[in-house]
Design a protein around this motif. Sequence first.
Motif, mmCIF file in Angstrom:
data_model
loop_
_atom_site.group_PDB
_atom_site.id
_atom_site.type_symbol
_atom_site.label_atom_id
_atom_site.label_comp_id
_atom_site.label_asym_id
_atom_site.label_seq_id
_atom_site.Cartn_x
_atom_site.Cartn_y
_atom_site.Cartn_z
ATOM 1 N N PRO A 1 0.818 -1.212 0.000
ATOM 2 C CA PRO A 1 0.000 0.000 0.000
ATOM 3 C C PRO A 1 0.859 1.273 0.000
ATOM 4 O O PRO A 1 0.340 2.370 -0.132
ATOM 5 C CB PRO A 1 -0.825 -0.110 1.280
ATOM 6 N N VAL A 2 2.170 1.130 0.165
ATOM 7 C CA VAL A 2 3.062 2.294 0.216
ATOM 8 C C VAL A 2 4.092 2.232 -0.905
ATOM 9 O O VAL A 2 4.468 1.160 -1.357
ATOM 10 C CB VAL A 2 3.773 2.405 1.588
ATOM 11 N N MET A 3 4.535 3.422 -1.325
ATOM 12 C CA MET A 3 5.584 3.498 -2.356
ATOM 13 C C MET A 3 6.930 3.150 -1.725
ATOM 14 O O MET A 3 7.248 3.613 -0.632
ATOM 15 C CB MET A 3 5.650 4.899 -2.966
ATOM 16 N N ILE A 4 7.699 2.366 -2.449
ATOM 17 C CA ILE A 4 9.001 1.904 -1.968
ATOM 18 C C ILE A 4 9.998 2.078 -3.115
ATOM 19 O O ILE A 4 9.719 1.666 -4.242
ATOM 20 C CB ILE A 4 8.934 0.407 -1.565
ATOM 21 N N GLU A 5 11.156 2.664 -2.827
ATOM 22 C CA GLU A 5 12.195 2.828 -3.856
ATOM 23 C C GLU A 5 12.875 1.497 -4.171
ATOM 24 O O GLU A 5 13.108 1.164 -5.319
ATOM 25 C CB GLU A 5 13.248 3.844 -3.397
ATOM 26 N N ALA B 1 -10.649 -0.722 0.486
ATOM 27 C CA ALA B 1 -9.922 -0.870 -0.783
ATOM 28 C C ALA B 1 -10.443 0.092 -1.847
ATOM 29 O O ALA B 1 -9.693 0.502 -2.740
ATOM 30 C CB ALA B 1 -10.015 -2.311 -1.275
ATOM 31 N N GLU B 2 -11.714 0.461 -1.745
ATOM 32 C CA GLU B 2 -12.308 1.388 -2.714
ATOM 33 C C GLU B 2 -11.631 2.756 -2.708
ATOM 34 O O GLU B 2 -11.706 3.491 -3.686
ATOM 35 C CB GLU B 2 -13.806 1.585 -2.411
ATOM 36 N N GLU B 3 -10.979 3.086 -1.603
ATOM 37 C CA GLU B 3 -10.371 4.409 -1.447
ATOM 38 C C GLU B 3 -8.848 4.376 -1.543
ATOM 39 O O GLU B 3 -8.194 5.371 -1.272
ATOM 40 C CB GLU B 3 -10.787 4.994 -0.092
ATOM 41 N N ARG B 4 -8.290 3.246 -1.923
ATOM 42 C CA ARG B 4 -6.841 3.083 -1.906
ATOM 43 C C ARG B 4 -6.263 2.942 -3.298
ATOM 44 O O ARG B 4 -6.949 2.552 -4.240
ATOM 45 C CB ARG B 4 -6.469 1.847 -1.102
ATOM 46 N N ILE B 5 -4.993 3.184 -3.366
ATOM 47 C CA ILE B 5 -4.199 2.857 -4.543
ATOM 48 C C ILE B 5 -3.099 1.927 -4.058
ATOM 49 O O ILE B 5 -2.392 2.243 -3.091
ATOM 50 C CB ILE B 5 -3.599 4.107 -5.204
ATOM 51 N N GLY B 6 -2.984 0.776 -4.688
ATOM 52 C CA GLY B 6 -1.930 -0.171 -4.351
ATOM 53 C C GLY B 6 -0.802 -0.053 -5.357
ATOM 54 O O GLY B 6 -0.985 0.446 -6.473
ATOM 55 N N HIS B 7 0.358 -0.529 -4.962
ATOM 56 C CA HIS B 7 1.535 -0.464 -5.816
ATOM 57 C C HIS B 7 2.077 -1.882 -6.000
ATOM 58 O O HIS B 7 2.353 -2.577 -5.014
ATOM 59 C CB HIS B 7 2.597 0.441 -5.195
#
Length: 160
Positions: A34-38, A110-116
Amino acid sequence: MNREHLPSSEQMSENKKHLLELEQSGNFVFHGSPVMIESLTPRQAYKSNKETGMMDADGNPAVFATPFAEVAIFRSLINGDYVASESTSRFGLNDVGPYFSASQNLLDQAEERIGHIYVLAKNKFGDLEGMQCRSEEEIIPIEVIDVTAQDLPKNIKTIE
């Protein structure tokens, strides 16, 4: 989230189509978050010890990935880290492939999220263990693909 209103394959997002094409090639594995990771760094996994009731280290610290794009999508969007403790989700592998279940509040969230979804070179990982593989080295993603609730697997059962 009402599961029967999810898009058909004709309505599938371009991002999910791309992920499924990458999966089909057999050259990649996926990590959902659920979080951006480099970069993905090895983390210690734990498993429950039924004899002691304690959590024991499960092997060496590793980066975990799956050859199943839908598992990564599920993990990136259905995540109880940010909601009440009564939230539950499960996934696994049976004779027909991955299966999924989640409590209604996680499906709603999940309707309000963006997954990576992190696309990773399969050759950087060891052998498949069930539905996951491990790498004990830091991994730089080849590509990061965003997903939304419309990309979730169709076969998620709601946990009452």
